[in-house]
Design a protein around this motif. Sequence first.
Motif, PDB file in Angstrom:
ATOM      1  N   LYS A 209       1.572  12.181  -0.645  1.00  5.92           N
ATOM      2  CA  LYS A 209       2.593  11.416  -1.324  1.00  5.92           C
ATOM      3  C   LYS A 209       3.764  10.242  -1.433  1.00  5.92           C
ATOM      4  N   GLN A 212       0.762   7.989  -1.572  1.00  4.92           N
ATOM      5  CA  GLN A 212       0.628   7.086  -2.603  1.00  4.92           C
ATOM      6  C   GLN A 212       1.661   6.342  -3.104  1.00  4.92           C
ATOM      7  N   ASP A 213       2.770   6.915  -2.784  1.00  4.48           N
ATOM      8  CA  ASP A 213       4.143   5.468  -3.322  1.00  4.48           C
ATOM      9  C   ASP A 213       4.195   4.718  -2.786  1.00  4.48           C
ATOM     10  N   ALA A 214       4.043   4.448  -1.569  1.00  4.90           N
ATOM     11  CA  ALA A 214       3.990   3.174  -0.857  1.00  4.90           C
ATOM     12  C   ALA A 214       2.748   2.189  -1.001  1.00  4.90           C
ATOM     13  N   THR A 215       0.759   2.887  -1.027  1.00  6.19           N
ATOM     14  CA  THR A 215       0.285   1.681  -0.793  1.00  6.19           C
ATOM     15  C   THR A 215      -0.365   2.798  -2.069  1.00  6.19           C
ATOM     16  N   GLY A 216      -0.673   3.305  -3.320  1.00 11.68           N
ATOM     17  CA  GLY A 216      -1.186   2.913  -4.311  1.00 11.68           C
ATOM     18  C   GLY A 216      -2.499   4.046  -3.611  1.00 11.68           C
ATOM     19  N   ALA A 218      -4.949   7.227  -2.950  1.00 11.77           N
ATOM     20  CA  ALA A 218      -4.621   8.486  -2.913  1.00 11.77           C
ATOM     21  C   ALA A 218      -5.380   9.132  -1.848  1.00 11.77           C
ATOM     22  N   LEU A 303      -4.197   4.566 -22.187  1.00  8.31           N
ATOM     23  CA  LEU A 303      -4.182   4.149 -20.808  1.00  8.31           C
ATOM     24  C   LEU A 303      -5.148   4.283 -19.682  1.00  8.31           C
ATOM     25  N   GLY A 304      -6.309   4.882 -19.790  1.00 13.29           N
ATOM     26  CA  GLY A 304      -7.053   4.780 -18.924  1.00 13.29           C
ATOM     27  C   GLY A 304      -7.452   6.274 -18.186  1.00 13.29           C
ATOM     28  N   LEU A 305      -6.762   6.872 -18.075  1.00  6.74           N
ATOM     29  CA  LEU A 305      -6.457   8.099 -17.369  1.00  6.74           C
ATOM     30  C   LEU A 305      -8.154   8.743 -17.549  1.00  6.74           C
ATOM     31  N   GLN A 309      -7.337  13.774 -14.811  1.00  4.23           N
ATOM     32  CA  GLN A 309      -6.211  13.404 -15.003  1.00  4.23           C
ATOM     33  C   GLN A 309      -5.416  14.178 -15.385  1.00  4.23           C
ATOM     34  N   LEU A 313      -1.925  15.396 -15.225  1.00  2.00           N
ATOM     35  CA  LEU A 313      -0.757  15.485 -15.434  1.00  2.00           C
ATOM     36  C   LEU A 313      -0.455  15.501 -16.651  1.00  2.00           C
TER      37      LEU A 313
ATOM     38  N   VAL B 109      -3.972   5.013 -12.563  1.00  2.00           N
ATOM     39  CA  VAL B 109      -5.312   4.260 -12.872  1.00  2.00           C
ATOM     40  C   VAL B 109      -5.111   2.771 -11.987  1.00  2.00           C
ATOM     41  N   LYS B 111      -3.833   2.164  -9.212  1.00  2.00           N
ATOM     42  CA  LYS B 111      -4.077   2.427  -7.929  1.00  2.00           C
ATOM     43  C   LYS B 111      -2.703   1.802  -6.806  1.00  2.00           C
ATOM     44  N   LYS B 112      -1.769   1.374  -8.179  1.00  2.00           N
ATOM     45  CA  LYS B 112      -0.676   0.729  -7.351  1.00  2.00           C
ATOM     46  C   LYS B 112       0.338   1.277  -6.682  1.00  2.00           C
ATOM     47  N   PRO B 113       0.893   0.904  -5.672  1.00  2.00           N
ATOM     48  CA  PRO B 113       2.020   1.289  -4.807  1.00  2.00           C
ATOM     49  C   PRO B 113       3.569   1.772  -5.962  1.00  2.00           C
ATOM     50  N   LYS B 114       4.332   2.656  -5.209  1.00  2.00           N
ATOM     51  CA  LYS B 114       4.860   3.374  -7.045  1.00  2.00           C
ATOM     52  C   LYS B 114       5.913   2.532  -6.834  1.00  2.00           C
TER      53      LYS B 114
END
Lengths: 397, 246
Positions: A209, A212-216, A218, A303-305, A309, A313, B109, B111-114
């Motif tokens: 997690k 993912q927060d840092a680099t996006g 997964a 949104l494209g999900l 997903q 989510l 979608v 895939k960007k960092p938070k």
Amino acid sequence: MADHQSKGAQSAPPRRLSWNDPDVRSVVYQVVAVSIVVMVAWFLISNTLHNLSIRNISTGFDFLGRESGFAIGESPIAFGPENTYARAILVGLLNTIRVAVIGIILATIIGTVVGIARLSKNWLIAKLSMIYVEVIRNVPLLLQLFFWYALITETLPGPRSAITIMPGVFMSNRGIKVPAPTDHGAFDLAAIGFLLAFVLIGIMVNLAKKRQDATGKAFPVYRAGLALLVGMPVLGWLIGGAPLELDVPKLQGFNFVGGATLTPEFAALLFGLVLYTAGFIAEVVRSGIQAVNYGQWEAASALGLTRSQTLRLIVLPQSLRVIIPPMTSQYLNLTKNSSLAVAIGYPDIVSIANTTLNQTGQAIEGIMIIMAVYLAISLSISFFMNWYNKHIALVER
Amino acid sequence: MVAPIIELQTVNKWYGEFHVLRNINLTVKKGERIVVCGPSGSGKSTMIRCINRLEEHQKGHIIVDGTELTNDLKNIDAIRREVGMVFQHFNLFPHLTVLENLTLGPIWVLKKPKAEAEATAMKYLNRVRIPEQASKYPGQLSGGQQQRVAIARSLCMNPKIMLFDEPTSALDPEMVKEVLDVMVGLAEEGGMTMICVTHEMGFARKVADRVIFMDRGEIIEQNTPNEFFSNPQNERTQLFLSQILH
């Protein structure tokens, strides 16, 4: 009243004691209701004590300390006829908890999958799920238990002509026999590895997690988790010297010796309870998902999900608040329905308490123990689910 | 000539027996701002919902930014990433905070960092003038604020095209203006292709390059706002305008 009058003219309007006053009525109703309950309780208790004394039956729980004198078919702890009634009842309790806990976990998984499948766009999957739900929930559970039990004990061959599923695994009308680990340190290490895997998965989910927060990007959490679950026990086994002997069940005379057993009674009860409850849980999950406004799906799609997903989510988190209360009822039903075990000879709490009260004649105490056990288990489930329900409640305003 | 970013070629759609869209032909240029109006049940919403495939068309071709909408999921996903949509009933995610509503798409979608997604979200929240609501839940906001959050949520995906499906119809009268102001701001900034189903004729006059009138599943008339309002050609358009401009 003095307080009211002291505030003078703008205080509360004057009140008279009157039957038309809702407060007066509610007090009278409550007094009447409480006195009826007290009278009924007094009648029941005094009547029971009177009858017990004229029949010379002693009351109390002293019998629990006496030797039981009967054997129990399967038990998670060591038990023999020389053990006390108290230990017998503990065995029953553990057996009930075992089938309830495993049953709840499996029923939740199967029920959720079937419930989602009923909403599938795939015609075949949706119809098959519907047929499953309609058949399962419209046949009485007791019949289903008899069916599974008969299926296992009547159609499977005896131990001497047991079906060999794979080397060391035998299926017969005495249950499924599997090889069990021997008393070797390596297997303890493997067990430790298995437990460690859960800790590592927790750490990994956290790290994933953060990443993912840092680099996006997964992280494939599910695949890595599965690898850990398999890999860690294998690692423990290897470190312990990779012993190859197992306690393989062997045919000796009329039955198998050694290995571990999944008994027909436990299997039939678990099968019956899980499949039956899963049918209801499927409906709970389906209605929960359908209770979420279709606009949520559309907004997520826009949104494209992807569909999965969106489900994970957006939809499931919202449907949980609709799902949890009826789901709690289903968990309680499964637990209480496990008392039908007595019909197919699985030694659950009811079955063992029954034997106890037959032998000792302590009917009231026996029934009280059963009731206390179910009440305790059910209240624990309720308590946990209510806590969880509050935890996920929506902030409305 | 600027290349068309959206092309609808003889698009037809039926709901069972009901023919909702009849031979729709429409070409939208990049950066064009279009207002679609017409009586209820005329197929306006259905038409724009076909553009990002919330509805499926049964005949004809829809080409968005060079990609044709077919059953190919890859194409649908690609197009949805280019196309933002604002709904009549906002459709915010009630279990997520405003900020989480805005970052969900960019994180999962794009895939960007938070941190980056949150910075973008705050930028657009500032733009719709409610940055102070970031940590609240949608249920705690007024209708107008919710719709502005919904607009910001679409903008966070950095779309080339924005579709508005009656964005002010579900709002209390005093909140219509705050939402329209945001939309006008977006339109005047330029660059964004906008298709807007609305009955706000003031908005149409102010920002639209073209007004399209639909009735019974057909495009009856299209013209510049000036011509459209002062000199409607078709009698159905005249009747409609006389009913809403009072």
